[in-house]
Design a protein around this motif. Sequence first.
Motif, PDB file in Angstrom:
ATOM      1  N   LEU A  82       0.841  -1.202   0.000  1.00 16.25           N
ATOM      2  CA  LEU A  82       0.000   0.000   0.000  1.00 16.25           C
ATOM      3  C   LEU A  82       0.874   1.250   0.000  1.00 16.25           C
ATOM      4  O   LEU A  82       0.610   2.204  -0.748  1.00 16.25           O
ATOM      5  CB  LEU A  82      -0.919   0.003   1.218  1.00 16.25           C
ATOM      6  N   LEU A  83       1.911   1.265   0.824  1.00 13.86           N
ATOM      7  CA  LEU A  83       2.823   2.407   0.868  1.00 13.86           C
ATOM      8  C   LEU A  83       3.406   2.688  -0.515  1.00 13.86           C
ATOM      9  O   LEU A  83       3.423   3.827  -0.987  1.00 13.86           O
ATOM     10  CB  LEU A  83       3.958   2.136   1.855  1.00 13.86           C
ATOM     11  N   THR A  84       3.886   1.641  -1.166  1.00 12.42           N
ATOM     12  CA  THR A  84       4.515   1.784  -2.479  1.00 12.42           C
ATOM     13  C   THR A  84       3.523   2.280  -3.521  1.00 12.42           C
ATOM     14  O   THR A  84       3.828   3.189  -4.307  1.00 12.42           O
ATOM     15  CB  THR A  84       5.108   0.434  -2.932  1.00 12.42           C
ATOM     16  N   MET A  97      12.037   3.428  -2.718  1.00 14.27           N
ATOM     17  CA  MET A  97      11.499   3.933  -1.457  1.00 14.27           C
ATOM     18  C   MET A  97      12.003   3.079  -0.300  1.00 14.27           C
ATOM     19  O   MET A  97      11.883   1.862  -0.331  1.00 14.27           O
ATOM     20  CB  MET A  97       9.966   3.910  -1.485  1.00 14.27           C
ATOM     21  N   MET A  98      12.578   3.745   0.680  1.00  7.63           N
ATOM     22  CA  MET A  98      13.078   3.069   1.873  1.00  7.63           C
ATOM     23  C   MET A  98      12.149   3.423   3.033  1.00  7.63           C
ATOM     24  O   MET A  98      12.134   4.564   3.501  1.00  7.63           O
ATOM     25  CB  MET A  98      14.509   3.514   2.185  1.00  7.63           C
ATOM     26  N   PHE A  99      11.341   2.461   3.475  1.00  9.84           N
ATOM     27  CA  PHE A  99      10.400   2.685   4.569  1.00  9.84           C
ATOM     28  C   PHE A  99      11.059   2.210   5.871  1.00  9.84           C
ATOM     29  O   PHE A  99      11.358   1.024   6.031  1.00  9.84           O
ATOM     30  CB  PHE A  99       9.100   1.920   4.326  1.00  9.84           C
ATOM     31  N   LEU A 100      11.315   3.137   6.787  1.00  9.18           N
ATOM     32  CA  LEU A 100      11.955   2.829   8.059  1.00  9.18           C
ATOM     33  C   LEU A 100      10.943   2.948   9.192  1.00  9.18           C
ATOM     34  O   LEU A 100      10.219   3.946   9.290  1.00  9.18           O
ATOM     35  CB  LEU A 100      13.121   3.790   8.317  1.00  9.18           C
ATOM     36  N   GLY A 108      10.891  -0.508  -1.382  1.00 11.69           N
ATOM     37  CA  GLY A 108       9.922  -0.518  -2.464  1.00 11.69           C
ATOM     38  C   GLY A 108      10.496   0.179  -3.690  1.00 11.69           C
ATOM     39  O   GLY A 108      11.434   0.981  -3.577  1.00 11.69           O
ATOM     40  N   ILE A 109       9.950  -0.107  -4.846  1.00 13.26           N
ATOM     41  CA  ILE A 109      10.401   0.544  -6.077  1.00 13.26           C
ATOM     42  C   ILE A 109       9.223   0.757  -7.000  1.00 13.26           C
ATOM     43  O   ILE A 109       8.259  -0.032  -7.004  1.00 13.26           O
ATOM     44  CB  ILE A 109      11.492  -0.289  -6.791  1.00 13.26           C
ATOM     45  N   PHE A 110       9.286   1.846  -7.763  1.00 13.79           N
ATOM     46  CA  PHE A 110       8.276   2.131  -8.790  1.00 13.79           C
ATOM     47  C   PHE A 110       8.993   2.607 -10.039  1.00 13.79           C
ATOM     48  O   PHE A 110       9.810   3.527  -9.983  1.00 13.79           O
ATOM     49  CB  PHE A 110       7.293   3.197  -8.317  1.00 13.79           C
TER      50      PHE A 110
END
Length: 210
Positions: A82-84, A97-100, A108-110
């Motif tokens: 969902l975040l991505t 995307m680096m979710f900490l 994540g990547i897009f």
Amino acid sequence: MSDGRYNIPKQYKVDKGMPLDTLFEKIDNTKCRRVFESEVESVEWSYHLVDKDGITNRTALVRENGLSVFEIKMKRKVAPDLLTEVFAGLIRKPMVMMFLCGGELSMGIFLPSEAGNGGRMCATDFYPYDAERMINIMDYEADRNKSAYQIGLRILTMIRNQKRAIMIEKAYERLSKEQENEMLSFEFSFENLDKIRADADFVQAQLKII
């Protein structure tokens, strides 16, 4: 400034905080917007990988097409997929995307399609993260003479492989715990206790006969 330590050359460093109010007001779904407003602590545009060398000015750097790295600090964990998906819809550029969150990390990547509609994305589950260790995004051997988008494709494959490995590991851990609980349940069930008592009574009775 980013909390993570990345193996990315300093020439690509951005370190620009993103205004959360402006960012999240673009989320159409009200429930989703409230979740992001509540659970996202900060969004940092950390790096921007580009194909052009010799750029020393940050303003000039971010104007180039490339692959961005965003660091998103979370107050609590939200589903990485969902975040991505939401951040992909908000920013619409090739990005990692680096979710900490606490002591855990999700990558994540897009990569938007060249046609401009849709794209490819993937994210790992959260996994333990040691803040003292380097986060390896670049692979200098594999990325040599590659464009930023080609590097993004390599990272996409890496994240997919990591996601699969983490899913397998978590499934195996869950299976092992279930089997262990089943063994404990069998060993300490009331039926077993009743059987043990019955066996003890039988032995005691036999001893009296002797």
